[in-house]
Design a protein around this motif. Structure first.
Motif, PDB file in Angstrom:
ATOM      1  N   ALA A   1       0.900  -1.147  -0.039  1.00 19.12           N
ATOM      2  CA  ALA A   1       0.064   0.086   0.015  1.00 19.12           C
ATOM      3  C   ALA A   1       0.778   1.108  -0.049  1.00 19.12           C
ATOM      4  CB  ALA A   1      -0.988  -0.113   1.246  1.00 19.12           C
ATOM      5  N   SER A   2       1.982   1.193   0.970  1.00 12.92           N
ATOM      6  CA  SER A   2       2.745   2.567   0.949  1.00 12.92           C
ATOM      7  C   SER A   2       3.625   2.654  -0.659  1.00 12.92           C
ATOM      8  CB  SER A   2       4.058   2.062   1.845  1.00 12.92           C
ATOM      9  OG  SER A   2       3.605   2.279   3.113  1.00 12.92           O
ATOM     10  N   LEU A   3       4.317   1.385  -1.100  1.00 11.64           N
ATOM     11  CA  LEU A   3       4.765   1.588  -2.237  1.00 11.64           C
ATOM     12  C   LEU A   3       3.933   1.964  -3.528  1.00 11.64           C
ATOM     13  CD1 LEU A   3       7.048  -1.915  -2.165  1.00 11.64           C
ATOM     14  CD2 LEU A   3       7.651   0.286  -1.711  1.00 11.64           C
ATOM     15  N   LYS A   4       2.994   1.632  -3.493  1.00  9.92           N
ATOM     16  CA  LYS A   4       1.861   1.894  -4.448  1.00  9.92           C
ATOM     17  C   LYS A   4       1.598   3.427  -4.526  1.00  9.92           C
ATOM     18  CE  LYS A   4      -0.922  -2.260  -5.286  1.00  9.92           C
ATOM     19  NZ  LYS A   4      -2.238  -2.790  -5.384  1.00  9.92           N
ATOM     20  N   ASP A   5       1.712   4.058  -3.339  1.00 12.79           N
ATOM     21  CA  ASP A   5       1.262   5.513  -3.417  1.00 12.79           C
ATOM     22  C   ASP A   5       2.658   6.355  -3.274  1.00 12.79           C
ATOM     23  OD1 ASP A   5      -1.472   5.229  -2.666  1.00 12.79           O
ATOM     24  OD2 ASP A   5      -1.253   5.259  -0.591  1.00 12.79           O
ATOM     25  N   GLY A   6       3.799   5.740  -3.324  1.00 12.83           N
ATOM     26  CA  GLY A   6       5.037   6.161  -3.513  1.00 12.83           C
ATOM     27  C   GLY A   6       5.598   6.742  -2.328  1.00 12.83           C
ATOM     28  N   ARG A   7       4.981   6.168  -1.230  1.00 13.70           N
ATOM     29  CA  ARG A   7       5.598   6.518   0.338  1.00 13.70           C
ATOM     30  C   ARG A   7       6.782   5.725   0.561  1.00 13.70           C
ATOM     31  NH1 ARG A   7       2.138   5.637   3.815  1.00 13.70           N
ATOM     32  NH2 ARG A   7       0.540   4.521   2.192  1.00 13.70           N
ATOM     33  N   GLU A   8       7.602   6.233   1.380  1.00 16.36           N
ATOM     34  CA  GLU A   8       8.720   5.490   2.171  1.00 16.36           C
ATOM     35  C   GLU A   8       8.008   4.534   2.970  1.00 16.36           C
ATOM     36  OE1 GLU A   8      11.140   8.005   3.741  1.00 16.36           O
ATOM     37  OE2 GLU A   8      12.445   8.388   1.844  1.00 16.36           O
ATOM     38  N   TYR A   9       8.704   3.306   3.152  1.00 20.61           N
ATOM     39  CA  TYR A   9       8.213   2.287   3.983  1.00 20.61           C
ATOM     40  C   TYR A   9       9.421   2.068   4.864  1.00 20.61           C
ATOM     41  CZ  TYR A   9       5.951  -1.941   5.871  1.00 20.61           C
ATOM     42  OH  TYR A   9       5.432  -3.221   6.642  1.00 20.61           O
ATOM     43  N   GLY A  10       9.083   2.224   6.261  1.00 21.25           N
ATOM     44  CA  GLY A  10      10.339   1.935   6.829  1.00 21.25           C
ATOM     45  C   GLY A  10      10.197   0.695   7.833  1.00 21.25           C
ATOM     46  N   VAL A  11      11.555   0.048   7.864  1.00 27.27           N
ATOM     47  CA  VAL A  11      11.596  -1.342   8.528  1.00 27.27           C
ATOM     48  C   VAL A  11      12.781  -1.245   9.312  1.00 27.27           C
ATOM     49  CG1 VAL A  11      10.334  -2.621   6.811  1.00 27.27           C
ATOM     50  CG2 VAL A  11      12.609  -2.102   6.456  1.00 27.27           C
ATOM     51  N   PRO A  12      12.877  -2.058  10.396  1.00 31.14           N
ATOM     52  CA  PRO A  12      14.298  -2.060  11.002  1.00 31.14           C
ATOM     53  C   PRO A  12      15.076  -2.967  10.455  1.00 31.14           C
ATOM     54  CG  PRO A  12      12.430  -3.839  11.935  1.00 31.14           C
ATOM     55  CD  PRO A  12      11.795  -3.030  10.823  1.00 31.14           C
ATOM     56  N   ASP A  13      16.404  -2.688  10.598  1.00 29.75           N
ATOM     57  CA  ASP A  13      17.585  -3.373  10.120  1.00 29.75           C
ATOM     58  C   ASP A  13      18.367  -4.324  10.963  1.00 29.75           C
ATOM     59  OD1 ASP A  13      19.035  -1.498  11.392  1.00 29.75           O
ATOM     60  OD2 ASP A  13      20.232  -0.931   9.868  1.00 29.75           O
ATOM     61  N   ASN A  14      17.733  -4.390  12.333  1.00 27.83           N
ATOM     62  CA  ASN A  14      18.443  -5.182  13.117  1.00 27.83           C
ATOM     63  C   ASN A  14      17.481  -6.583  13.461  1.00 27.83           C
ATOM     64  OD1 ASN A  14      16.577  -3.683  14.420  1.00 27.83           O
ATOM     65  ND2 ASN A  14      17.494  -3.228  16.247  1.00 27.83           N
ATOM     66  N   GLU A  15      16.600  -6.583  12.967  1.00 29.08           N
ATOM     67  CA  GLU A  15      15.571  -7.687  13.229  1.00 29.08           C
ATOM     68  C   GLU A  15      15.810  -8.833  12.233  1.00 29.08           C
ATOM     69  OE1 GLU A  15      11.526  -6.750  13.937  1.00 29.08           O
ATOM     70  OE2 GLU A  15      12.059  -5.242  15.710  1.00 29.08           O
ATOM     71  N   ILE A  16      16.234 -10.024  12.549  1.00 32.28           N
ATOM     72  CA  ILE A  16      16.385 -10.846  11.516  1.00 32.28           C
ATOM     73  C   ILE A  16      15.467 -12.050  11.506  1.00 32.28           C
ATOM     74  CG2 ILE A  16      18.144 -12.804  11.041  1.00 32.28           C
ATOM     75  CD1 ILE A  16      20.251 -10.971  12.024  1.00 32.28           C
ATOM     76  N   ARG A  17      14.976 -12.484  10.449  1.00 24.28           N
ATOM     77  CA  ARG A  17      13.919 -13.455  10.425  1.00 24.28           C
ATOM     78  C   ARG A  17      14.051 -14.462   9.051  1.00 24.28           C
ATOM     79  NH1 ARG A  17      13.361 -11.206  14.343  1.00 24.28           N
ATOM     80  NH2 ARG A  17      11.449 -10.093  15.459  1.00 24.28           N
ATOM     81  N   THR A  18      13.497 -15.582   9.121  1.00 20.60           N
ATOM     82  CA  THR A  18      13.576 -16.578   7.972  1.00 20.60           C
ATOM     83  C   THR A  18      12.164 -16.674   7.626  1.00 20.60           C
ATOM     84  OG1 THR A  18      13.284 -18.342   9.829  1.00 20.60           O
ATOM     85  CG2 THR A  18      15.226 -18.255   8.817  1.00 20.60           C
ATOM     86  N   PRO A  19      11.893 -15.654   6.726  1.00 22.94           N
ATOM     87  CA  PRO A  19      10.216 -15.426   6.238  1.00 22.94           C
ATOM     88  C   PRO A  19       9.940 -16.753   5.445  1.00 22.94           C
ATOM     89  CG  PRO A  19      11.804 -14.011   5.046  1.00 22.94           C
ATOM     90  CD  PRO A  19      12.565 -14.696   5.948  1.00 22.94           C
ATOM     91  N   VAL A  20       8.597 -16.988   5.744  1.00 18.13           N
ATOM     92  CA  VAL A  20       7.876 -18.184   4.936  1.00 18.13           C
ATOM     93  C   VAL A  20       6.611 -17.720   4.356  1.00 18.13           C
ATOM     94  CG1 VAL A  20       6.647 -18.763   7.156  1.00 18.13           C
ATOM     95  CG2 VAL A  20       6.919 -20.485   5.159  1.00 18.13           C
ATOM     96  N   ASP A  21       6.526 -18.085   3.023  1.00 15.50           N
ATOM     97  CA  ASP A  21       5.200 -17.766   2.348  1.00 15.50           C
ATOM     98  C   ASP A  21       4.045 -18.303   2.822  1.00 15.50           C
ATOM     99  OD1 ASP A  21       4.560 -19.669  -0.079  1.00 15.50           O
ATOM    100  OD2 ASP A  21       6.625 -19.923   0.424  1.00 15.50           O
ATOM    101  N   VAL A  22       3.045 -17.599   2.706  1.00 18.12           N
ATOM    102  CA  VAL A  22       1.597 -18.044   3.241  1.00 18.12           C
ATOM    103  C   VAL A  22       1.034 -19.192   2.183  1.00 18.12           C
ATOM    104  CG1 VAL A  22       0.152 -16.728   1.929  1.00 18.12           C
ATOM    105  CG2 VAL A  22      -0.724 -17.258   4.368  1.00 18.12           C
TER     106      VAL A  22
END
Length: 301
Positions: free
Chosen positions: A181-202
């Motif tokens: 939603a943020s990207l479609k509006d051209g808005r920046e999307y903030g995320v932490p760079d110190n949180e590490i995960r092993t993402p799994v798709d739904v």
């Protein structure tokens, strides 16, 4: 005769994927607080607040399930921190009742837990590592894990890593939906760079949980992706694949933000057991994204 499957939280992010992927082998009883308008042969909706103990009892007596996939939870970490009575009632109390009914009836129980049961000090957690909570949501999940372990002989405790995807039906707590939603509006999307995960798709999750509903695996299993990434790099790669500038992804320090509960820094999980026990392949970030986009295109068309 088809096996009877109860899916709680069926209009949510992960529960919805299970319902959508369930094949003809199942008579699916989808439990949710509101219907989502998805119908097909062999699918029955039950509108129920799981805290209604009488209603939950009647559901089990009526359906007599062979398997229960318990996906319902209050999963908003910050909400749980400030609404502890609600989190306790749903995440612990409801799980206790469901475990009791499964124990009495002999139904198989697939309980969905989380990578955030770990404190994030080590990373690459395996199933035998000891949980340690850094927020109240994780506390409720650890207690629920113990209830299921103690009460239900035929049970799986599936710890899910950060779930990536777009809802195939209903709604859900999808970080990808918010980011898109943020990207479609051209808005920046903030995320932490110190949180590490092993993402799994739904999509993989829906398939893996249904496989667990059919096989004879019991105990703990980590359903996680193959790639261990910090959330900033992960989000940049996702944005690029979706056709947006990675410059729209910016580092945001969430530490000290009012109302934000603590998170484990490195909650990455080792998925070796899942890769050995399941036919459903665990995916890396790129392959998982392709699955999400392919299924979403099929749902929309």
């Amino acid at each position: 005769m088809k096996k009877r499957l109860i899916v709680t939280g069926a209009n949510g992010f992960v529960g919805g994927s299970v319902v959508w992927h369930a094949g003809d082998a199942w008579e699916v009883h989808a439990v949710a607080r509101k219907e989502v308008g998805f119908h097909r042969a062999g699918l029955v909706w039950h509108l129920l607040d799981l805290r209604d103990t009488d209603g939950l009892y009647r559901l089990f007596q009526t359906v007599k399930p062979d398997v229960v996939i318990h996906a319902a939870a209050v999963a908003d970490i910050d909400y749980c921190e400030t609404h502890r009575d609600t989190a306790e009632a749903v995440n612990v109390g409801v799980t206790d009742e469901i475990a009791e009914y499964c124990s009495e009836s002999g139904a198989r129980l697939i309980f969905l837990s989380t990578d955030t049961v770990f404190d994030g000090k080590k990373g690459n957690y395996c199933e035998e590592d000891t949980p340690s909570a850094v927020n109240f949501y994780a506390e409720t999940k650890i207690r629920a894990e113990k209830i299921v372990s103690n009460k239900v002989r035929d049970a799986v405790i599936a710890r899910l890593s950060l779930v990536m995807g777009l809802p195939v039906l209903g709604t859900g707590n999808s970080f990808l939906s918010r980011m898109l939603a943020s990207l479609k509006d051209g808005r920046e999307y903030g995320v932490p760079d110190n949180e590490i995960r092993t993402p799994v798709d739904v999509i993989t999750l829906g398939r893996a949980l249904l496989e667990l509903a059919e096989n004879d695996f019991t105990g703990f299993i980590h359903l996680a992706g193959n790639d261990r990434l910090n959330r900033f790099v992960m989000s940049q790669r996702i944005a690029e694949r979706l056709g947006y500038s990675r410059d729209l992804i910016v580092v945001k320090n969430f530490n000290g933000i009012a109302g934000r509960a603590p998170r484990p820094l490195d909650a990455s999980m080792d998925n070796s057991k899942a890769r050995a026990a399941l036919k459903t392949p665990m995916c890396g970030l790129d392959d998982g994204l392709e699955l999400i986009l392919a299924v979403k295109e099929g749902v929309s068309s």
